[in-house]
Design a protein around this motif. Structure first.
Motif, PDB file in Angstrom:
ATOM      1  N   ARG A 134       0.854  -1.317   0.179  1.00 28.34           N
ATOM      2  CA  ARG A 134      -0.110  -0.198   0.024  1.00 28.34           C
ATOM      3  C   ARG A 134       0.985   1.312   0.105  1.00 28.34           C
ATOM      4  O   ARG A 134       1.662   1.516   0.969  1.00 28.34           O
ATOM      5  N   PHE A 135       0.632   2.148  -1.176  1.00 22.94           N
ATOM      6  CA  PHE A 135       1.415   3.289  -1.135  1.00 22.94           C
ATOM      7  C   PHE A 135       0.504   4.470  -0.521  1.00 22.94           C
ATOM      8  O   PHE A 135      -0.637   4.816  -1.444  1.00 22.94           O
ATOM      9  N   ALA A 136       0.831   5.113   0.388  1.00 22.33           N
ATOM     10  CA  ALA A 136       0.034   6.364   1.058  1.00 22.33           C
ATOM     11  C   ALA A 136       0.721   7.585   0.674  1.00 22.33           C
ATOM     12  O   ALA A 136       1.999   7.651   1.076  1.00 22.33           O
ATOM     13  N   TYR A 137      -0.013   8.528   0.074  1.00 25.63           N
ATOM     14  CA  TYR A 137       0.598   9.833  -0.246  1.00 25.63           C
ATOM     15  C   TYR A 137      -0.022  10.811   0.526  1.00 25.63           C
ATOM     16  O   TYR A 137      -1.344  10.752   1.044  1.00 25.63           O
ATOM     17  N   ARG A 138       0.607  11.872   0.638  1.00 24.49           N
ATOM     18  CA  ARG A 138      -0.158  13.057   1.262  1.00 24.49           C
ATOM     19  C   ARG A 138      -0.356  14.240   0.109  1.00 24.49           C
ATOM     20  O   ARG A 138       0.648  14.515  -0.589  1.00 24.49           O
ATOM     21  N   ALA A 139      -1.497  14.624  -0.162  1.00 25.52           N
ATOM     22  CA  ALA A 139      -1.843  15.523  -1.280  1.00 25.52           C
ATOM     23  C   ALA A 139      -1.168  16.907  -1.223  1.00 25.52           C
ATOM     24  O   ALA A 139      -1.577  17.631  -0.258  1.00 25.52           O
ATOM     25  N   ARG A 140      -0.765  17.557  -2.190  1.00 27.48           N
ATOM     26  CA  ARG A 140      -0.161  18.903  -2.194  1.00 27.48           C
ATOM     27  C   ARG A 140      -1.263  19.608  -2.808  1.00 27.48           C
ATOM     28  O   ARG A 140      -1.567  20.970  -2.178  1.00 27.48           O
ATOM     29  N   ASP A 141      -2.401  19.273  -3.449  1.00 30.11           N
ATOM     30  CA  ASP A 141      -3.253  19.694  -4.209  1.00 30.11           C
ATOM     31  C   ASP A 141      -4.595  19.110  -4.108  1.00 30.11           C
ATOM     32  O   ASP A 141      -4.638  17.879  -3.947  1.00 30.11           O
ATOM     33  N   ALA A 142      -5.531  19.831  -4.210  1.00 29.86           N
ATOM     34  CA  ALA A 142      -7.047  19.057  -4.321  1.00 29.86           C
ATOM     35  C   ALA A 142      -7.163  18.290  -5.509  1.00 29.86           C
ATOM     36  O   ALA A 142      -6.494  18.847  -6.671  1.00 29.86           O
TER      37      ALA A 142
END
Length: 287
Positions: A12-20
């Motif tokens: 599972r690759f979890a990201y934090r969004a910079r943009d909507a």
């Protein structure tokens, strides 16, 4: 019959969004596209030249992982020219999924057998893919962590990457599928495109043999290049057994249309296929 071993690891690759942004339903094709572009940028030593004719093609991670290339020394699989790619994307959402800046966005990626030895390239490519942007708005995503999931479950297991430089390997294991029975339920979670005589198979035209032979070809292909080697089986007998399988009940299938933009071909591509469930009766010989 004992199921063939096909070792794999689900990540599972979890990201934090910079943009909507928004991820469309069945987002695996979107992830596949950005992953492929990023992977070639990460590993190509020949200034992104076409892979065909490249002197490094047999040792390069990109054609092996992304294009189903068979190295000259690899075992052949009868009737199969291109081998199945050793990865599967599964978006962690159903339907369209909107997200805001700061939200966590994740996807699950399964690597088969020897493809796990190239995990460091996969993680680097997935990090770059997120930064390149995903979805119609090309929302940028920062890779925060990668976890190896426990077996086929969706529960978190081993942390293999925490956003830094370290990437810990995980040994692939063949999942325990349990004993085989006479009845099998096939669930198509993402659009499946099958062709028979050049024509796409529609929900009302599905035959058990089509699903069984397609699965057999894919597993055989993956085992030959990315597993322990070619599966030694009587394929003629298996195809005959597949032709004798019948539908146990009316399939709950529908056609899911899907469109994605191909940067390589610079056009929108129709990627629709079958989704839903099919219950198969394999016959008395499966008991």
């Amino acid at each position: 019959m004992t199921p063939p071993a096909l070792p794999l690891v689900r990540y599972r690759f979890a990201y934090r969004a910079r943009d909507a942004g928004v991820l469309r339903a069945f987002g695996g094709s979107a992830w596949r596209g950005v992953f492929g572009h990023a992977l070639k940028r990460v590993v190509c030593a020949m200034r992104l030249r076409p892979c065909a004719g490249c002197p490094l093609i047999d040792g390069c991670a990109y054609p092996a992982l992304f294009e189903g290339h068979r190295p000259a020394a690899a075992a052949a699989v009868a009737g199969i020219d291109l081998l199945a790619v050793p990865y599967v994307f599964a978006a962690d959402h159903r339907g369209d999924a909107a997200f805001a800046a700061g939200d966590v966005v994740s996807t699950t990626l399964t690597l088969v057998g020897g493809a796990n030895a190239r995990l460091v390239y996969v993680v680097r490519a997935m990090a770059e893919a997120g930064l390149a942007g995903l979805g119609p708005a090309r929302a940028r995503l920062d890779l925060a962590r990668v976890e190896a999931l426990d077996g086929l479950a969706a529960t978190a297991g081993t942390l293999v990457h925490d956003g830094g430089a370290q990437c810990l390997p995980v040994a692939p294991l063949s999942p325990d599928t349990g004993p085989l029975g006479r009845h099998v339920v096939v669930t198509l979670r993402t659009p499946l495109r099958l062709r028979l005589g050049g024509e796409l198979v529609t929900p009302g035209g599905v035959l058990p043999a089509q699903l069984l032979v397609a699965a057999m070809r894919r597993v055989s292909s993956l085992a030959a290049l990315h597993g322990a080697g070619p599966i030694m089986a009587d394929y003629a007998a298996l195809k005959q057994a597949a032709s004798e399988a019948v539908l146990a009940e009316t399939p709950a299938l529908r056609w899911q249309e899907q469109t994605r933009f191909s940067a390589r071909q610079r056009t929108a591509m129709k990627m629709g296929g079958l989704v839903g469930t099919v219950r198969l009766d394999l016959g008395a010989g499966a008991d």
